[in-house]
Design an enzyme around this catalytic site. Structure first.
Site, PDB file in Angstrom:
ATOM      1  N   HIS A  56      20.011  76.983  59.780  1.00 39.42           N
ATOM      2  CA  HIS A  56      20.276  75.882  58.852  1.00 39.42           C
ATOM      3  C   HIS A  56      20.355  74.579  59.641  1.00 39.42           C
ATOM      4  O   HIS A  56      20.970  74.545  60.708  1.00 39.42           O
ATOM      5  CB  HIS A  56      21.597  76.131  58.121  1.00 39.42           C
ATOM      6  CG  HIS A  56      21.806  75.244  56.940  1.00 39.42           C
ATOM      7  ND1 HIS A  56      22.070  73.899  57.061  1.00 39.42           N
ATOM      8  CD2 HIS A  56      21.781  75.504  55.604  1.00 39.42           C
ATOM      9  CE1 HIS A  56      22.198  73.377  55.840  1.00 39.42           C
ATOM     10  NE2 HIS A  56      22.031  74.328  54.942  1.00 39.42           N
ATOM     11  N   ARG A  67      21.938  66.471  51.873  1.00 37.08           N
ATOM     12  CA  ARG A  67      20.609  65.853  51.924  1.00 37.08           C
ATOM     13  C   ARG A  67      19.985  65.801  50.535  1.00 37.08           C
ATOM     14  O   ARG A  67      19.294  64.854  50.185  1.00 37.08           O
ATOM     15  CB  ARG A  67      19.709  66.609  52.903  1.00 37.08           C
ATOM     16  CG  ARG A  67      20.020  66.295  54.365  1.00 37.08           C
ATOM     17  CD  ARG A  67      19.319  67.251  55.314  1.00 37.08           C
ATOM     18  NE  ARG A  67      19.850  68.603  55.196  1.00 37.08           N
ATOM     19  CZ  ARG A  67      19.123  69.709  55.075  1.00 37.08           C
ATOM     20  NH1 ARG A  67      17.811  69.639  55.076  1.00 37.08           N
ATOM     21  NH2 ARG A  67      19.697  70.894  54.948  1.00 37.08           N
ATOM     22  N   GLY A  69      24.554  75.435  45.710  1.00 39.28           N
ATOM     23  CA  GLY A  69      24.113  75.736  44.361  1.00 39.28           C
ATOM     24  C   GLY A  69      23.202  76.933  44.233  1.00 39.28           C
ATOM     25  O   GLY A  69      22.877  77.611  45.207  1.00 39.28           O
ATOM     26  N   VAL A 112      22.282  82.510  46.848  1.00 41.60           N
ATOM     27  CA  VAL A 112      23.358  82.818  45.911  1.00 41.60           C
ATOM     28  C   VAL A 112      22.714  83.240  44.579  1.00 41.60           C
ATOM     29  O   VAL A 112      23.215  84.100  43.852  1.00 41.60           O
ATOM     30  CB  VAL A 112      24.306  81.612  45.803  1.00 41.60           C
ATOM     31  CG1 VAL A 112      23.843  80.621  44.791  1.00 41.60           C
ATOM     32  CG2 VAL A 112      25.712  82.042  45.507  1.00 41.60           C
ATOM     33  N   HIS A 127      31.873  86.406  51.815  1.00 40.06           N
ATOM     34  CA  HIS A 127      31.101  85.267  52.306  1.00 40.06           C
ATOM     35  C   HIS A 127      30.338  84.553  51.186  1.00 40.06           C
ATOM     36  O   HIS A 127      29.937  83.402  51.354  1.00 40.06           O
ATOM     37  CB  HIS A 127      30.145  85.719  53.411  1.00 40.06           C
ATOM     38  CG  HIS A 127      29.424  84.586  54.079  1.00 40.06           C
ATOM     39  ND1 HIS A 127      30.079  83.473  54.566  1.00 40.06           N
ATOM     40  CD2 HIS A 127      28.119  84.368  54.323  1.00 40.06           C
ATOM     41  CE1 HIS A 127      29.189  82.635  55.088  1.00 40.06           C
ATOM     42  NE2 HIS A 127      27.993  83.143  54.951  1.00 40.06           N
TER      43      HIS A 127
END
Lengths: 656, 255
Positions: free
Chosen positions: A257, A273, A50, A411, A43
């Protein structure tokens, strides 16, 4: 009885697991990774937008450093995170991204000169500096003071996972695919590995290890609709919970989210966004500036998701057969930008909605996205209840995110915590010896074997998919973005009833080898336990903090609730966890609780807040000439493995 | 041999089309099991993908049906299968695409079968990475000082690398490759696109001579018959033929 021995066993082959395994291997230890799937399908690949790291090379990132990233992260967490962990993280993030650059990630780079960008729905020109040309670029994301989110177009997670996966292949680390850990082997307060089921043959094997690391991601699919990959079902956290010893932390902290597409629930990145996209309602009206005049669409995720839900409740949603939604409008970014930097978004729109975001609005709705809770660990990543058990990434509650995670920090956490915890895992392996009798191992193997036998032999009973669906619906309807005591109590009672029924599951496909129904049947009671932990934690937490919003307790309550929830499943026959609480000590904080800057400040203060602020002011006054590092150390010292302690260089400022 | 599983009572009330899914069935783990086609009927709903349809079959009709999905968003490459004769990702295939509502699903050929529609691409792709040593080869990579400014890279080059770094190792190119059928050890487009990616990357210090050792024979770049199956069936629309042509010319110039 088949037993495999190793030094460092890692469960989960996404970014966090790979990075821990790489650290173990580089320190010369025998290392094995277990995974449900091939590593590069994990996943982690879905992280489009980013990775946050304060490199400060982009013009709008100038002046960024660890301090600014730290403050954003703590505020984003609604003061629920461990600030020492946030310091360890923000200090190491620039190193992680530079290491990944050396390992092959094609980070998007700064291009010197004038660029047209969209900020607050207007085209503006930003000049990138000549001296920064070719360094790693960053984009804007929600809840951050600077442009700090480094990226590769909109395939950041994919590029990182491939670079990390290739590094693991270079180091010859075995990734055993289609293997599922179904129980941890433990004795007293020590973890010794896991009982693992081969998903093809059905064979059970004991993997016995000095250190065992859980890196299995979150628990999104206890909800019916989630942006998460379908394998994200919280099994690592669940098998830790089932030891009765290892607590889970802050399970009620679940992020929604703002922009998943309707109805598929697939994510469109925050980069939409960040790059200038806006949200619109049924009338085509841009509503976010009315609610959040300063940050607008780029307020923290929990804030935007709540505002969207509020706006839908006012009757401003767009009706559809799948319920009301809002629009994400990126048409103003232009064809070229979308085709270059938001191509995955364009593909998702084309394939799953049959629309082109260059000219069409995207139907979106807040959707379950991230699990802040997980296996509660110390700062070294070790379980709070079992020695030799570590957890990392989304599976862990290391507690970088508190009650709300910033976009771009997940991440980043996988790579950074993988680096840091990887060293501590290696230290542990060097210092500890394997000390376990084969009798204990046999006991665990026989227990799991008997349970599977029972399941496969039961001729009539409950239907796994019916129960799973019921659980997922309860979580959606009663444990979602807005919560209240009455609904949470109902949800808890209903989930407990489902847990009882799940003790009597019967399969229609009664074979022990490759059998998807058996896999789901083994997971369901564990998922229910996690759902019960989330719900009970949410019910007892009578305040609103970050993503946890109680309609009946709308204030953040530092006086009574500046604490972390610890859930223990003490006895196998329990129907709900025992909750304990761990205080967050304001007197140790570098940044005492304050106002996040959204809506009106209604927080109920803690008496230590003013005292600590005064103390901090005095320390600062007593050191007028100290640089930011010296001052920071005086306020809140933190430890890191020696190889990560040095300062980070930035363009224009050197190591200052 | 074919058998039909009747749709459950209740299906059809929504008024959607009745889709016929003809699915390859075989479980090698089950002694005596025989390969066969099995037909399932599913009522179509708006926006239905093969991900939704297959899961509905497993949950409501046949819990033994094996298939692989992970991201269900077209980015992880798990769900490659042959859909009405062409390899593609099942998750991003809308059932509305098939006018007659007849859908035949077969596992990807050229990979080891796990069961039904599930194949072992993981083992294959790991072997490809090992064969081409698909990682950055740099004498100074380990000595890199991660506290200092990163090495600069031309922004255009970074974009170009990302363009061909987008391969998701789904295996569709291998299943669509005529050469692969004739030469079991043929590297295939997935291998070539990875090589092209590292060849382009200035951080990788391998020379064309080094690449020749990996690519310079008929199981490598000279074996490609340019049938374009890879390019036609790549779910990520990667420029396979351009990259293969480029590598072939480069390698032809080596010796």
């Amino acid at each position: 009885m088949k037993i495999v021995y190793t030094d460092s066993l890692v469960i989960g082959a996404g970014l966090a697991g790979l990075r821990v395994a790489i650290a173990s291997r580089m320190r010369g230890q025998d290392t094995l990774i277990l995974s449900l799937i091939p590593s590069k399908r994990s996943h982690s690949a879905a992280a489009q937008g980013g990775m946050q790291a304060s490199l400060g090379a982009a013009t709008r990132g100038e002046g960024d450093n660890e301090d600014v990233h730290f403050a954003d992260t703590v505020k984003g967490s609604d003061w629920g995170c461990d600030q020492v962990v946030a310091r360890m993280f923000t200090h190491t993030a620039p190193k992680a991204i530079r290491q990944l650059a050396a390992w092959g990630v094609p980070w998007s780079r700064v291009r010197a000169g004038d660029h047209q960008v969209v900020v607050n729905a207007e085209r503006v020109t930003i000049r990138e500096r000549e001296e920064a040309h070719g360094l790693i670029m960053a984009r804007d994301f929600g809840g951050t003071k600077k442009w700090r989110t480094c990226y590769t177009a909109d395939g950041t997670g994919h590029s990182m996972l491939y670079a990390m996966g290739n590094k693991a292949i270079e180091l010859n680390i075995p990734v055993l695919e289609r293997q599922e850990a179904i129980a941890l082997i433990h004795n007293g307060d020590r973890c010794h590995g896991a009982i693992v089921r081969n998903l093809i043959t059905g064979e059970l094997v004991a993997y016995v290890a000095t250190a065992t690391t859980i890196a299995t991601g979150g628990y999104g699919h206890i909800y019916k609709v989630s942006t998460n990959a379908v394998i994200v079902e919280g099994m690592g956290a669940a098998i830790a919970l089932e030891t009765g010893r290892a607590p889970l932390g802050n399970m009620e902290a679940v992020q929604f989210h703002p922009t998943a597409i309707v109805p598929a629930g697939i994510l469109t990145t925050e980069g939409c966004r960040g790059d200038g996209g806006v949200l619109r309602d049924v009338d085509g009206y841009r509503f976010m500036p009315d609610y959040e005049p300063e940050k607008k669409e780029l307020a923290s995720r929990d804030v935007v998701s709540r505002r969207m839900t509020e706006h839908i409740r006012k009757g401003k949603g767009v009706p559809s057969r799948y319920g009301d939604h809002l629009w994400l409008d990126i048409t103003l970014l232009g064809k070229e930008h979308i085709e270059h930097n938001l191509r995955e978004v364009q593909e998702i729109c084309q394939y799953f909605l049959g629309i082109d975001p260059v000219k069409d609005f995207i139907p979106v709705r807040p959707t379950q996205h991230y699990s802040m809770g997980g296996v509660r660990t110390s700062r070294t990543g070790e379980s709070a209840g079992l020695r030799g058990l570590f957890a990392v990434g989304e599976a862990a509650c290391w507690d970088l995110h508190g009650f709300n995670r910033l976009g771009g920090n997940s991440v980043s956490e996988t790579a950074v915590s993988g680096m840091i915890v990887g060293e501590y895992v290696a230290d542990y392996c060097e210092g500890a010896t394997l000390d376990i009798s084969t009798g204990v191992i046999r006991g665990f193997l026989e227990r799991e074997d008997a349970y599977i036998g029972q399941l496969v032999n039961r001729s009539s009973g409950e239907h796994v998919y019916e129960l799973r669906d019921a659980m997922q619906q309860i979580m959606m309807e009663k444990v979602g973005i807005f919560r209240n005591g009455g609904q949470l109590q109902q949800a808890l009672d209903e989930l407990k009833a489902l847990l009882r029924r799940s003790q009597n599951l019967a399969l229609r496909n009664r074979i022990r080898s490759s059998n998807p129904e058996l896999v789901d049947a083994l997971r369901l009671p564990r998922m229910l336990k996690l759902a019960i932990c989330v719900t009970k934690g949410a019910l007892q937490r009578t305040e609103s903090r970050g993503a946890h919003t109680r309609e009946d307790y709308p204030e953040r309550n530092d006086r009574d609730w500046l604490k972390r929830t610890l859930a223990y499943w003490k006895n196998e026959t329990d129907e709900e966890p025992t909750l304990e609480y761990e205080d967050l000590d304001i007197m140790q904080m570098e940044l005492p609780p304050g106002f996040r800057g959204y809506g009106v400040d209604t927080a109920i203060p803690h008496s230590d807040t003013a005292r600590r602020q005064q103390q901090i002011d005095e320390i600062k006054k007593s050191m007028p000439d100290a640089d930011r590092y010296t001052l920071q150390t005086a306020l809140m010292p933190f430890e890191l493995p020696a190889k990560f302690r040095e300062k980070n260089e930035r363009i224009g400022v050197g190591y200052a | 041999m074919s058998e039909t599983v009747q749709s459950q009572a209740g299906l059809g009330r929504g008024g959607g089309r009745h889709l016929q899914l003809h699915i390859f069935r075989y479980n090698p783990q089950l002694p005596g099991d025989q390969p066969r086609m099995q037909t399932y009927e599913v009522e179509e709903r708006e926006g239905m993908t093969l991900f939704i349809a297959l899961n509905e079959i497993r949950e409501q009709q046949d819990p033994s049906l094996q298939f692989d999905f992970v991201c269900r968003a077209g980015i992880c490459g798990s769900c490659g299968m042959v859909i009405n004769g062409r390899p593609d990702l099942a998750c991003h295939t809308l059932t509305a695409k098939f006018p007659d509502g007849e859908i035949t699903l077969l596992p990807l050929p050229a990979f080891e079968l796990i069961g039904d529609l599930s194949v072992d691409t993981g083992k294959f792709m790991r072997a490809v990475s090992e064969r081409i040593e698909g990682w950055i080869h740099s004498a100074d990579a380990e000595g890199v000082d991660i506290n200092r400014l990163e090495a600069r890279m031309d922004p255009d080059l970074a974009e170009q690398i990302y363009e061909i770094d987008r391969c998701i190792e789904c295996g569709c190119c291998i299943s669509a490759c005529g050469t692969k059928r004739m030469r079991p050890d043929f590297l295939g487009a997935v291998g070539f696109i990875h090589v092209a990616r590292f060849h382009l990357d200035t951080r990788d210090q391998r020379s064309d001579d080094d690449w020749y050792e990996i690519l310079g024979d008929d199981d490598g770049i000279f074996g490609c018959m340019s049938l374009l199956g890879c390019e036609d069936n790549c779910p990520k629309n990667l420029p396979h033929q351009t990259q293969i042509a480029f590598l072939r010319r480069k390698m032809a110039l080596v010796r």
